[in-house]
Design an enzyme around this catalytic site. Sequence first.
Site, short mmCIF file in Angstrom:
data_model
loop_
_atom_site.label_atom_id
_atom_site.label_comp_id
_atom_site.label_asym_id
_atom_site.label_seq_id
_atom_site.Cartn_x
_atom_site.Cartn_y
_atom_site.Cartn_z
N ARG A 85 -3.08 -0.58 5.44
CA ARG A 85 -3.74 -1.71 4.63
C ARG A 85 -3.13 -2.83 4.63
O ARG A 85 -3.64 -3.82 4.74
CB ARG A 85 -4.38 -1.16 3.35
CG ARG A 85 -5.38 -0.15 3.43
CD ARG A 85 -5.58 0.78 2.09
NE ARG A 85 -4.56 1.34 1.83
CZ ARG A 85 -4.19 2.11 0.63
NH1 ARG A 85 -5.13 2.05 -0.22
NH2 ARG A 85 -3.26 2.97 0.60
N ASP A 99 -8.27 3.54 1.24
CA ASP A 99 -7.23 4.08 2.50
C ASP A 99 -8.14 4.62 3.72
O ASP A 99 -8.90 5.58 3.40
CB ASP A 99 -6.55 5.12 1.69
CG ASP A 99 -5.52 5.55 2.71
OD1 ASP A 99 -5.48 5.27 4.01
OD2 ASP A 99 -4.32 6.38 2.19
N CYS A 103 0.91 -1.07 -0.02
CA CYS A 103 -0.12 0.00 0.10
C CYS A 103 0.89 1.30 -0.01
O CYS A 103 2.20 1.04 -0.26
CB CYS A 103 -1.03 0.02 1.27
SG CYS A 103 -0.24 0.08 2.82
P1 4NP Z 1 -1.79 2.93 4.09
O1 4NP Z 1 -2.41 4.14 4.78
O2 4NP Z 1 -1.29 3.19 2.80
O3 4NP Z 1 -2.99 1.95 4.06
O4 4NP Z 1 -0.64 2.46 5.05
C1 4NP Z 1 -1.63 5.52 4.67
C2 4NP Z 1 -0.79 5.51 5.63
C3 4NP Z 1 -0.17 6.91 5.58
C4 4NP Z 1 -0.44 7.90 4.89
C5 4NP Z 1 -1.21 7.62 3.75
C6 4NP Z 1 -2.01 6.40 3.79
N1 4NP Z 1 0.14 9.07 4.73
O5 4NP Z 1 -0.19 10.14 4.01
O6 4NP Z 1 1.23 9.33 5.55
#
Ligand code: 4NP
Length: 164
Positions: free
Chosen positions: A20, A130, A14
Amino acid sequence: MHNHKKIFRILFVCLGNICRSPAAEAIFKSFAEKEGLPVFVDSAGTSGWHEGEKADSRMRAHARKHGYEITSISRPFRRSSDFDQFDIIVPMDDSNFYDLKEQAKTIEESEKIVHISDFIAGSGYSYIPDPYYGGEEGFLLVIKLLEKASARLVADLRNRMNEN
Ligand code: 4NP
């Protein structure tokens, strides 16, 4: 005949590798173990923004409530070794999918990247949304979609292994 038990190596990807894909790693591992499917499971982020961090505490809490322990530490996707190290690479959304597709250097590498929509058909979603900036219900949705995807992935991998 020789009983050739190959370990299947699967990488979930991800953006941050704190919500995720760490959940996907824990949930898929639980499904595979229950089915006796020999797998090595890992996860990574297309970004290195959260490198070295534990998964998001909200994601960990929701997962634990459903019986999944998330232990992974965030790390970025490694173009130089992850394509070699894994048999199948599963990005969580279209942005992750195209990011990885652009990094593939050969057809073989590109073909390792599968589309998550194939494993959550019928859910009303074509990717894992997300949950990072949203409310608690987003984390629950991630778990529900990943349970569906994991059940189908396990069935799919079992078929692939029987073909080999
Ligand atoms: P992930 O969620 O891709 O599911 O781990 C996110 C975690 C952090 C960020 C964006 C999505 N961020 O912008 O820091």
